[in-house]
Design an enzyme around this catalytic site. Sequence first.
Site, PDB file in Angstrom:
ATOM      1  CG  HIS A  12      -1.945   1.049   1.174  1.00 33.07           C
ATOM      2  ND1 HIS A  12      -2.136   1.967   2.439  1.00 33.07           N
ATOM      3  CD2 HIS A  12      -2.537   1.358   0.168  1.00 33.07           C
ATOM      4  CE1 HIS A  12      -3.281   2.447   2.742  1.00 33.07           C
ATOM      5  NE2 HIS A  12      -3.506   2.345   1.471  1.00 33.07           N
ATOM      6  CD  GLU A  39      -2.961   2.019  -3.153  1.00 34.49           C
ATOM      7  OE1 GLU A  39      -3.951   2.992  -2.887  1.00 34.49           O
ATOM      8  OE2 GLU A  39      -2.050   2.643  -2.191  1.00 34.49           O
ATOM      9  CG  ASP A  41      -3.170   6.835  -2.876  1.00 34.66           C
ATOM     10  OD1 ASP A  41      -4.609   6.248  -3.176  1.00 34.66           O
ATOM     11  OD2 ASP A  41      -2.065   7.102  -2.056  1.00 34.66           O
ATOM     12  CG  HIS A  54      -3.594   9.152   0.796  1.00 31.84           C
ATOM     13  ND1 HIS A  54      -4.611   9.990   1.623  1.00 31.84           N
ATOM     14  CD2 HIS A  54      -4.786   7.980  -0.139  1.00 31.84           C
ATOM     15  CE1 HIS A  54      -5.862   9.410   1.476  1.00 31.84           C
ATOM     16  NE2 HIS A  54      -5.669   8.324   1.233  1.00 31.84           N
ATOM     17  CD  GLU A 114      -7.251   4.791  -4.832  1.00 31.88           C
ATOM     18  OE1 GLU A 114      -6.640   4.371  -3.191  1.00 31.88           O
ATOM     19  OE2 GLU A 114      -8.153   5.809  -3.874  1.00 31.88           O
TER      20      GLU A 114
HETATM   21  O1  G3P Z   1      -6.392   1.674  -3.392  1.00 27.87           O
HETATM   22  C1  G3P Z   1      -7.117   1.194  -1.654  1.00 27.87           C
HETATM   23  C2  G3P Z   1      -6.588   1.618  -1.108  1.00 27.87           C
HETATM   24  O2  G3P Z   1      -5.415   2.709  -1.365  1.00 27.87           O
HETATM   25  C3  G3P Z   1      -7.731   3.012  -0.356  1.00 27.87           C
HETATM   26  O3  G3P Z   1      -7.256   3.893   0.531  1.00 27.87           O
HETATM   27  O4  G3P Z   1      -7.038   6.245   0.772  1.00 27.87           O
HETATM   28  O5  G3P Z   1      -5.030   4.116   0.998  1.00 27.87           O
HETATM   29  O6  G3P Z   1      -5.564   5.617  -1.210  1.00 27.87           O
HETATM   30  P1  G3P Z   1      -6.782   4.913   0.466  1.00 27.87           P
HETATM   31 MG    MG Z   2      -4.618   4.611  -1.957  1.00 28.96          MG
END
Ligand code: G3P
Ligand code: MG
Length: 246
Positions: A12, A39, A41, A54, A114
């Site tokens: 993440h 993953e 953002d 993020h 994302e």
């Molecule tokens: O993509 C999964 C997760 O990253 C979604 O939540 O807020 O961590 O971007 P967040």
């Molecule tokens: Mg995310």
Amino acid sequence: MTPWPYPRWLAHRGAGKLAPENTLAAFRLGAGLGYTAFECDVKLSADGVPFLLHDDALDRTSNGAGTASALPWADLSQLDAGSWHSRTFAGESLPTLQAVAAFVLRNGFSLNIEIKPTLGADVPTGQRVAALADRLWAGQAVPPLLSSFRPEALAAAQAAAPALPRALLLDTLWPGWFECATELGCVAVVTQHGLMNTELLNRLHAAGWRALVYTVNDATDAERLLALGVEGLITDNLNGFAPATG
Ligand code: G3P
Ligand code: MG
């Protein structure tokens, strides 16, 4: 269903909380711990450059302040996105999607992008991120998986780069989510992990979609979800879960 090319474990934001999120240092650290899928953002600078961050605001994860999308990339690129985390990472930059793609592709890794639009920027963000990803991954065997909580961003991504796989992110099972994922031609749905159960998993699989979950940091949760048979777990707990075993 076509074969699923992505590893079961995804780091993440690069390396969870072990390094400054959404930086290349985080990706390197995650890779060092054995992770091969990540993953991150992605949003747009004022001049339309896709980069990793993020929050809408710069304050939490850099030495900048205010809304990131108000600044051009030339300014964003000067910020320190590492010192907030620890001295080890002082001076780390915000990365562009292009820089992250180069790292991922050089190493044969997989990426879940994302699409994280600044408030009000769903369509341009989906469009530009997908168009750039389509160019950067052209000719690659494994494309990036584009995901978003924002259906309009995914619709714009679909229009810009129809061949790139898409996933709807869900923090709740809001009315119409199933029809929305269908219309968006999704290949997967990524839910908050507590939402996932046998009924939902069966529904996703019956629709021909894969089931992914975020953010799984606890061993008991991971055991439950692996036993259910989800195809992907996004985690901050890189020291707790060994991706090679998953
Ligand atoms: O993509 C999964 C997760 O990253 C979604 O939540 O807020 O961590 O971007 P967040
Ligand atoms: Mg995310």
